[in-house]
Design an enzyme around this catalytic site. Sequence first.
Site, PDB file in Angstrom:
ATOM      1  N   GLU A  38       0.853  -1.195   0.000  1.00 16.11           N
ATOM      2  CA  GLU A  38       0.000   0.000   0.000  1.00 16.11           C
ATOM      3  C   GLU A  38       0.888   1.244   0.000  1.00 16.11           C
ATOM      4  OE1 GLU A  38      -3.380   0.842  -0.290  1.00 16.11           O
ATOM      5  OE2 GLU A  38      -2.356   2.790  -0.341  1.00 16.11           O
ATOM      6  N   GLY A  54      -6.979   0.854   3.233  1.00 13.45           N
ATOM      7  CA  GLY A  54      -8.429   0.923   3.015  1.00 13.45           C
ATOM      8  C   GLY A  54      -8.801   1.685   1.755  1.00 13.45           C
ATOM      9  N   GLY A  55      -7.832   2.428   1.196  1.00 14.66           N
ATOM     10  CA  GLY A  55      -8.075   3.066  -0.101  1.00 14.66           C
ATOM     11  C   GLY A  55      -9.176   4.110  -0.094  1.00 14.66           C
ATOM     12  N   THR A  56      -9.821   4.241  -1.233  1.00 16.55           N
ATOM     13  CA  THR A  56     -10.803   5.306  -1.458  1.00 16.55           C
ATOM     14  C   THR A  56     -11.983   5.208  -0.504  1.00 16.55           C
ATOM     15  OG1 THR A  56     -10.230   5.181  -3.791  1.00 16.55           O
ATOM     16  CG2 THR A  56     -12.219   6.394  -3.235  1.00 16.55           C
ATOM     17  N   CYS A  57     -12.609   4.045  -0.451  1.00 18.85           N
ATOM     18  CA  CYS A  57     -13.864   3.917   0.296  1.00 18.85           C
ATOM     19  C   CYS A  57     -13.674   4.365   1.733  1.00 18.85           C
ATOM     20  CB  CYS A  57     -14.358   2.479   0.238  1.00 18.85           C
ATOM     21  SG  CYS A  57     -15.919   2.265   1.105  1.00 18.85           S
ATOM     22  N   HIS A  79     -45.112  -4.624   8.770  1.00 17.02           N
ATOM     23  CA  HIS A  79     -45.758  -3.319   8.874  1.00 17.02           C
ATOM     24  C   HIS A  79     -45.238  -2.605  10.106  1.00 17.02           C
ATOM     25  CE1 HIS A  79     -48.849  -0.226   8.891  1.00 17.02           C
ATOM     26  NE2 HIS A  79     -49.013  -0.467  10.194  1.00 17.02           N
TER      27      HIS A  79
HETATM   28  C1  LIG Z   1     -16.683  10.509  -2.844  1.00 14.43           C
HETATM   29  C2  LIG Z   1     -16.915   9.059  -3.118  1.00 14.43           C
HETATM   30  C3  LIG Z   1     -17.984   8.420  -2.545  1.00 14.43           C
HETATM   31  C4  LIG Z   1     -18.215   7.074  -2.788  1.00 14.43           C
HETATM   32  N1  LIG Z   1     -19.291   6.481  -2.217  1.00 14.43           N
HETATM   33  C5  LIG Z   1     -19.532   5.180  -2.458  1.00 14.43           C
HETATM   34  C6  LIG Z   1     -20.633   4.520  -1.856  1.00 14.43           C
HETATM   35  O1  LIG Z   1     -21.398   5.124  -1.109  1.00 14.43           O
HETATM   36  N2  LIG Z   1     -20.828   3.206  -2.118  1.00 14.43           N
HETATM   37  C7  LIG Z   1     -19.990   2.506  -2.947  1.00 14.43           C
HETATM   38  O2  LIG Z   1     -20.208   1.312  -3.153  1.00 14.43           O
HETATM   39  N3  LIG Z   1     -18.932   3.101  -3.538  1.00 14.43           N
HETATM   40  C8  LIG Z   1     -18.684   4.417  -3.309  1.00 14.43           C
HETATM   41  N4  LIG Z   1     -17.590   5.010  -3.881  1.00 14.43           N
HETATM   42  C9  LIG Z   1     -16.697   4.197  -4.736  1.00 14.43           C
HETATM   43  C10 LIG Z   1     -15.753   3.347  -3.868  1.00 14.43           C
HETATM   44  O3  LIG Z   1     -15.049   4.164  -2.995  1.00 14.43           O
HETATM   45  C11 LIG Z   1     -14.795   2.509  -4.720  1.00 14.43           C
HETATM   46  O4  LIG Z   1     -15.515   1.875  -5.720  1.00 14.43           O
HETATM   47  C12 LIG Z   1     -14.126   1.486  -3.809  1.00 14.43           C
HETATM   48  O5  LIG Z   1     -13.276   2.145  -2.904  1.00 14.43           O
HETATM   49  C13 LIG Z   1     -13.396   0.387  -4.554  1.00 14.43           C
HETATM   50  O6  LIG Z   1     -12.111   0.759  -4.774  1.00 14.43           O
HETATM   51  P1  LIG Z   1     -10.981  -0.281  -5.132  1.00 14.43           P
HETATM   52  O7  LIG Z   1     -11.091  -1.513  -4.321  1.00 14.43           O
HETATM   53  O8  LIG Z   1     -10.953  -0.431  -6.595  1.00 14.43           O
HETATM   54  O9  LIG Z   1      -9.653   0.509  -4.722  1.00 14.43           O
HETATM   55  P2  LIG Z   1      -9.404   1.762  -3.809  1.00 14.43           P
HETATM   56  O10 LIG Z   1     -10.299   1.781  -2.644  1.00 14.43           O
HETATM   57  O11 LIG Z   1      -9.357   2.975  -4.651  1.00 14.43           O
HETATM   58  O12 LIG Z   1      -7.956   1.460  -3.238  1.00 14.43           O
HETATM   59  C14 LIG Z   1      -6.830   1.326  -4.039  1.00 14.43           C
HETATM   60  C15 LIG Z   1      -5.594   1.398  -3.166  1.00 14.43           C
HETATM   61  O13 LIG Z   1      -4.455   1.096  -3.937  1.00 14.43           O
HETATM   62  C16 LIG Z   1      -3.394   1.945  -3.554  1.00 14.43           C
HETATM   63  N5  LIG Z   1      -2.458   2.026  -4.670  1.00 14.43           N
HETATM   64  C17 LIG Z   1      -2.673   2.554  -5.893  1.00 14.43           C
HETATM   65  N6  LIG Z   1      -1.585   2.396  -6.675  1.00 14.43           N
HETATM   66  C18 LIG Z   1      -0.675   1.749  -5.920  1.00 14.43           C
HETATM   67  C19 LIG Z   1       0.638   1.299  -6.170  1.00 14.43           C
HETATM   68  N7  LIG Z   1       1.233   1.450  -7.364  1.00 14.43           N
HETATM   69  N8  LIG Z   1       1.329   0.692  -5.167  1.00 14.43           N
HETATM   70  C20 LIG Z   1       0.737   0.507  -3.947  1.00 14.43           C
HETATM   71  N9  LIG Z   1      -0.495   0.905  -3.669  1.00 14.43           N
HETATM   72  C21 LIG Z   1      -1.210   1.516  -4.649  1.00 14.43           C
HETATM   73  C22 LIG Z   1      -4.091   3.253  -3.243  1.00 14.43           C
HETATM   74  O14 LIG Z   1      -3.303   4.076  -2.405  1.00 14.43           O
HETATM   75  C23 LIG Z   1      -5.364   2.777  -2.576  1.00 14.43           C
HETATM   76  O15 LIG Z   1      -5.191   2.687  -1.188  1.00 14.43           O
HETATM   77  C24 LIG Z   1     -17.323   6.362  -3.639  1.00 14.43           C
HETATM   78  C25 LIG Z   1     -16.226   6.992  -4.219  1.00 14.43           C
HETATM   79  C26 LIG Z   1     -16.017   8.325  -3.956  1.00 14.43           C
HETATM   80  C27 LIG Z   1     -14.818   8.982  -4.579  1.00 14.43           C
END
Ligand SMILES: Cc1cc2nc3c(=O)[nH]c(=O)nc-3n(C[C@H](O)[C@H](O)[C@H](O)COP(=O)(O)OP(=O)(O)OC[C@H]3O[C@@H](n4cnc5c(N)ncnc54)[C@H](O)[C@@H]3O)c2cc1C
Length: 459
Positions: free
Chosen positions: A34, A39-42, A441
């Site tokens: 990482e 935990g990334g985006t979510c 209900h």
């Molecule tokens: C504002 C917002 C609200 C959202 N709300 C919802 C919701 O309510 N419900 C829903 O289902 N979805 C929602 N989503 C979408 C959801 O967040 C993503 O679909 C979900 O996080 C899946 O992401 P992922 O598993 O593809 O990777 P991500 O969660 O994006 O994680 C990828 C990880 O890989 C790491 N990484 C990237 N490149 C490298 C590399 N070269 N080397 C090492 N690490 C790396 C990053 O740092 C990141 O931590 C939302 C998105 C946003 C932006």
Amino acid sequence: MSNRFDAVVIGTGQSGPSLAARLSGAGMRVAIVERKRFGGTCVNTGCVPTKALVASAYAAQLARRAAEYGVRIPGEVGVDMKRVKQRKDAISERSSRDLEAWLRGLANCRVIEGHARFEAPQRVSVNGEQLTAERIFINVGARALVAPMPGLEQIGYLTNSSMMDVDFLPEHLVIVGGSYIGLEFGQMYRRFGSRVTIVEKGARLIAREDEDVTQGVLEILRNEGVEVELGAECMSVEKRDARIAVRLDCAGGAREVVGSHLLLAVGRVPNTGDLGLDKAGVEVDARGYIKVDDELRTGVPGIWALGDCNGRGAFTHTSYNDYEIVADNLLNGDRRSVRDRITAYGLFIDPPLGRAGMTDEEVRRSGRKALVGKRPMARVGRAIEKGETQGFMKICVDADTRQILGAAILGVGGDEAVHSLLDAMYAKAPYTTVQRAVHIHPTVSELLPTLLGELRPLA
Ligand SMILES: Cc1cc2nc3c(=O)[nH]c(=O)nc-3n(C[C@H](O)[C@H](O)[C@H](O)COP(=O)(O)OP(=O)(O)OC[C@H]3O[C@@H](n4cnc5c(N)ncnc54)[C@H](O)[C@@H]3O)c2cc1C
């Protein structure tokens, strides 16, 4: 541990960590890498923090409406943005911390912090270290798209990521992009007390939805004072004193919005440009999404792509399902496929939209003979009791097979209620199964059987 592994997982989004746990639990030696926050985006900039903010915004709105419920709140309702942010941060940070601790506690799994880059099909480098593995899983996610717009380089703008640092109330937030992310931020900041204008280049909001859904969403937002500018086909921005002017067309600046802050919510771009994919021979499409087959295998044996970066889903639940597909196929000898997945998602404005399956428009285009039922939330007892009667629910079924094709529940509890229909769709059950079910209900779901008894031909 040496740097030879059975599996390397790149990214700790919504599929990588569970996959690492499952593979290491099966006895494989796993490395998970990482580069930023666990935990990334979510967890850090997406679902979790935005839904925490939506909850604060809901509390503010309900407090303003308290008198409607016979509740007295003396004085004006105020929002403490620093506290709102602290609450959001605490929820996100805990989630990220717990995930990191869980990963670090896994037997057979090494956690590496750094940026992973392919050097060869079975080799990636991180912080100068070479990791080799016969299986490499890419879960690198996506980031906010900053689409070129004249003037953008001269002004400061926000994205969903930098919005996470905002601990003040923007006086006038202009949001470019009238889709899921833009609408959630738009309503929440309006409820916090900002003036909000959403600017959308298309003729309507969230264009992939049916017209009645987008119209319903538009009404909900406008009722709360969110301003919406549609058909802004040719936008440009410029600094005007300490403010930001967004011009909505190229025809001489007749339409423009001048605000204090600008949020770009115009889409997402996969994090695949700095992964060295060319060194591994992994192909991407024109938008940078990694090409995969229905079992999420790239064209290179031993390399999979999961989550948003494969372009087959853009949600937490689709990314998690990617993990289930890959793990079950690898470890259980299953043949699970992304084709078996039914489209489903929520739009978390208030009231929310819960969506499953096809839109009416998609059903029409498919040429199927179909029936549809629709009921306003103003005729749903639970919604009336809660004083939240905006929106409607509708269900579309195949007239021949009698299976449910799609549903949209825009209304209080719609994000939860839609699941009983979704499960019937997965079961390939006829709609009469739900029609004859006895629901509790008083709930929103209670009216789904009734609605299925009121079907009419889809016009
Ligand atoms: C504002 C917002 C609200 C959202 N709300 C919802 C919701 O309510 N419900 C829903 O289902 N979805 C929602 N989503 C979408 C959801 O967040 C993503 O679909 C979900 O996080 C899946 O992401 P992922 O598993 O593809 O990777 P991500 O969660 O994006 O994680 C990828 C990880 O890989 C790491 N990484 C990237 N490149 C490298 C590399 N070269 N080397 C090492 N690490 C790396 C990053 O740092 C990141 O931590 C939302 C998105 C946003 C932006």
